[in-house]
Design a protein around this motif. Structure first.
Motif, PDB file in Angstrom:
ATOM      1  N   THR A 190       1.629   7.155  -5.247  1.00 56.29           N
ATOM      2  CA  THR A 190       1.430   5.736  -4.962  1.00 56.29           C
ATOM      3  C   THR A 190       0.720   5.040  -6.112  1.00 56.29           C
ATOM      4  O   THR A 190       1.010   3.882  -6.429  1.00 56.29           O
ATOM      5  CB  THR A 190       0.614   5.556  -3.667  1.00 56.29           C
ATOM      6  OG1 THR A 190       1.261   6.269  -2.608  1.00 56.29           O
ATOM      7  CG2 THR A 190       0.507   4.094  -3.278  1.00 56.29           C
ATOM      8  N   LEU A 191      -0.209   5.733  -6.749  1.00 54.78           N
ATOM      9  CA  LEU A 191      -0.904   5.160  -7.900  1.00 54.78           C
ATOM     10  C   LEU A 191       0.080   4.858  -9.026  1.00 54.78           C
ATOM     11  O   LEU A 191       0.035   3.775  -9.635  1.00 54.78           O
ATOM     12  CB  LEU A 191      -1.992   6.118  -8.377  1.00 54.78           C
ATOM     13  CG  LEU A 191      -2.825   5.662  -9.579  1.00 54.78           C
ATOM     14  CD1 LEU A 191      -3.617   4.410  -9.240  1.00 54.78           C
ATOM     15  CD2 LEU A 191      -3.765   6.774 -10.029  1.00 54.78           C
ATOM     16  N   LYS A 222      -7.467  -0.807  -4.998  1.00 54.86           N
ATOM     17  CA  LYS A 222      -7.425  -1.472  -3.693  1.00 54.86           C
ATOM     18  C   LYS A 222      -6.005  -1.521  -3.148  1.00 54.86           C
ATOM     19  O   LYS A 222      -5.767  -1.256  -1.958  1.00 54.86           O
ATOM     20  CB  LYS A 222      -7.990  -2.889  -3.810  1.00 54.86           C
ATOM     21  CG  LYS A 222      -7.977  -3.659  -2.497  1.00 54.86           C
ATOM     22  CD  LYS A 222      -8.543  -5.056  -2.679  1.00 54.86           C
ATOM     23  CE  LYS A 222      -8.482  -5.825  -1.362  1.00 54.86           C
ATOM     24  NZ  LYS A 222      -9.010  -7.210  -1.522  1.00 54.86           N
ATOM     25  N   GLU A 223      -5.042  -1.848  -4.002  1.00 54.97           N
ATOM     26  CA  GLU A 223      -3.653  -1.900  -3.543  1.00 54.97           C
ATOM     27  C   GLU A 223      -3.152  -0.526  -3.122  1.00 54.97           C
ATOM     28  O   GLU A 223      -2.400  -0.401  -2.146  1.00 54.97           O
ATOM     29  CB  GLU A 223      -2.769  -2.478  -4.652  1.00 54.97           C
ATOM     30  CG  GLU A 223      -1.353  -2.775  -4.196  1.00 54.97           C
ATOM     31  CD  GLU A 223      -0.563  -3.578  -5.213  1.00 54.97           C
ATOM     32  OE1 GLU A 223       0.658  -3.695  -5.040  1.00 54.97           O
ATOM     33  OE2 GLU A 223      -1.181  -4.089  -6.176  1.00 54.97           O
ATOM     34  N   VAL A 224      -3.587   0.518  -3.833  1.00 49.59           N
ATOM     35  CA  VAL A 224      -3.194   1.884  -3.450  1.00 49.59           C
ATOM     36  C   VAL A 224      -3.766   2.240  -2.077  1.00 49.59           C
ATOM     37  O   VAL A 224      -3.059   2.774  -1.207  1.00 49.59           O
ATOM     38  CB  VAL A 224      -3.663   2.894  -4.516  1.00 49.59           C
ATOM     39  CG1 VAL A 224      -3.467   4.324  -4.027  1.00 49.59           C
ATOM     40  CG2 VAL A 224      -2.911   2.683  -5.811  1.00 49.59           C
ATOM     41  N   LEU A 225      -5.039   1.943  -1.859  1.00 47.29           N
ATOM     42  CA  LEU A 225      -5.666   2.222  -0.564  1.00 47.29           C
ATOM     43  C   LEU A 225      -5.008   1.431   0.553  1.00 47.29           C
ATOM     44  O   LEU A 225      -4.817   1.954   1.670  1.00 47.29           O
ATOM     45  CB  LEU A 225      -7.160   1.897  -0.633  1.00 47.29           C
ATOM     46  CG  LEU A 225      -8.026   2.857  -1.458  1.00 47.29           C
ATOM     47  CD1 LEU A 225      -9.441   2.306  -1.598  1.00 47.29           C
ATOM     48  CD2 LEU A 225      -8.056   4.239  -0.819  1.00 47.29           C
ATOM     49  N   GLU A 226      -4.658   0.189   0.287  1.00 46.93           N
ATOM     50  CA  GLU A 226      -4.004  -0.615   1.316  1.00 46.93           C
ATOM     51  C   GLU A 226      -2.609  -0.098   1.636  1.00 46.93           C
ATOM     52  O   GLU A 226      -2.200  -0.082   2.802  1.00 46.93           O
ATOM     53  CB  GLU A 226      -3.937  -2.076   0.858  1.00 46.93           C
ATOM     54  CG  GLU A 226      -5.289  -2.780   0.857  1.00 46.93           C
ATOM     55  CD  GLU A 226      -5.198  -4.202   0.341  1.00 46.93           C
ATOM     56  OE1 GLU A 226      -4.163  -4.535  -0.286  1.00 46.93           O
ATOM     57  OE2 GLU A 226      -6.144  -4.983   0.571  1.00 46.93           O
ATOM     58  N   LYS A 227      -1.870   0.333   0.632  1.00 46.12           N
ATOM     59  CA  LYS A 227      -0.533   0.875   0.879  1.00 46.12           C
ATOM     60  C   LYS A 227      -0.588   2.149   1.712  1.00 46.12           C
ATOM     61  O   LYS A 227       0.270   2.383   2.563  1.00 46.12           O
ATOM     62  CB  LYS A 227       0.171   1.157  -0.452  1.00 46.12           C
ATOM     63  CG  LYS A 227       0.710  -0.084  -1.140  1.00 46.12           C
ATOM     64  CD  LYS A 227       1.497   0.296  -2.378  1.00 46.12           C
ATOM     65  CE  LYS A 227       2.112  -0.931  -3.020  1.00 46.12           C
ATOM     66  NZ  LYS A 227       2.910  -0.574  -4.220  1.00 46.12           N
TER      67      LYS A 227
END
Length: 242
Positions: free
Chosen positions: A180-181, A90-95
């Motif tokens: 990013t991951l 989720k944090e990767v998608l948001e970034k």
């Protein structure tokens, strides 16, 4: 021998008789595969390799040395689970700004469970979900699809290296997702260690306050005892009882 040759001649006769049907079918298959290959978008794979090191204390007890191998296995399995976790995805998608896009592009497939759920809602057997609950469900489904279809995690056997790969029709996006991951995983790992250190500092501070209070109470008790028994202390090693 004669019967085998006769059978072979029969097969050839059938093939010659149906040769145009066979050729037509073969041409249709080849053309269809060629067209679908040209129309299909290529999928690019970007891979980032990371090294996962476990921090061990400088001084180990004998019991800790014996249990080191089992603890290492548990530690690395835990790290692999974190890499596959929803919170990290989720944090990767948001970034990357892809969470809303993934929720909108998510196809709704047919499922018996979904059909029964919709029927139960229409018949009033279960309360209808709120808009917020529906958004959370769509968000979780989008994250699960991202983990299944985009991210692959492959530990390298016999080493502490892990390959994190991202699949996408856009090569630049695949590279950004993989990088990013890795960055997000390292950031979360550091934040977890920092939180643990802060918790330890807080606990030590509380223990220090308790000990200081005990020392103060002991000093007060000692002074009261000296006053009660008329004890005067001139030096640390010399006491005079008046």
């Amino acid at each position: 021998m004669f019967q085998e040759e006769a059978h072979f001649q029969d097969y050839l006769r059938i093939i010659r008789k149906r040769q145009w049907v066979i050729i037509t079918f073969f041409v249709i298959v080849v053309v269809s595969v060629t067209i679908s290959s040209f129309l299909r978008s290529p999928v690019y794979k970007s891979t980032a390799r990371i090294l996962i090191e476990k921090e061990t204390p400088n001084v180990l007890s004998f019991k800790e040395v014996l249990a080191l191998d089992t603890a290492d296995i548990d530690y690395y399995q835990t790290q692999y689970t974190i890499l596959r976790s929803r919170s990290l995805a989720k944090e990767v998608l948001e970034k990357l700004g892809l969470l809303q896009q993934a929720m909108q592009e998510q196809p709704r497939g047919f499922s018996v469970r979904g059909l029964l759920s919709d029927l139960s809602t229409l018949l009033g057997l279960r309360p209808a979900l709120s808009a917020e609950a529906k958004m959370r469900i769509k968000e979780q489904q989008a994250i699960d699809n991202f983990l299944r279809g985009t991210i692959t995690i492959e530990p390298i056997k016999g080493s502490r290296l892990v390959d994190l790969s991202a699949l996408s029709t856009d090569p630049e996006l695949a590279t950004r997702i993989a990088n990013t991951l890795v960055e997000t995983y390292i950031k979360q790992n550091l934040e977890a260690k920092l939180a643990a250190s802060q918790d330890a500092i807080g606990w030590l501070s509380e223990q220090l306050k308790v000990i200081e209070k005990k020392v103060a109470n002991s000093e007060i008790a000692l002074l009261e005892y000296k006053e009660k028994h008329a004890i005067i202390s001139f030096e640390d090693r010399q006491n005079i009882v008046m």
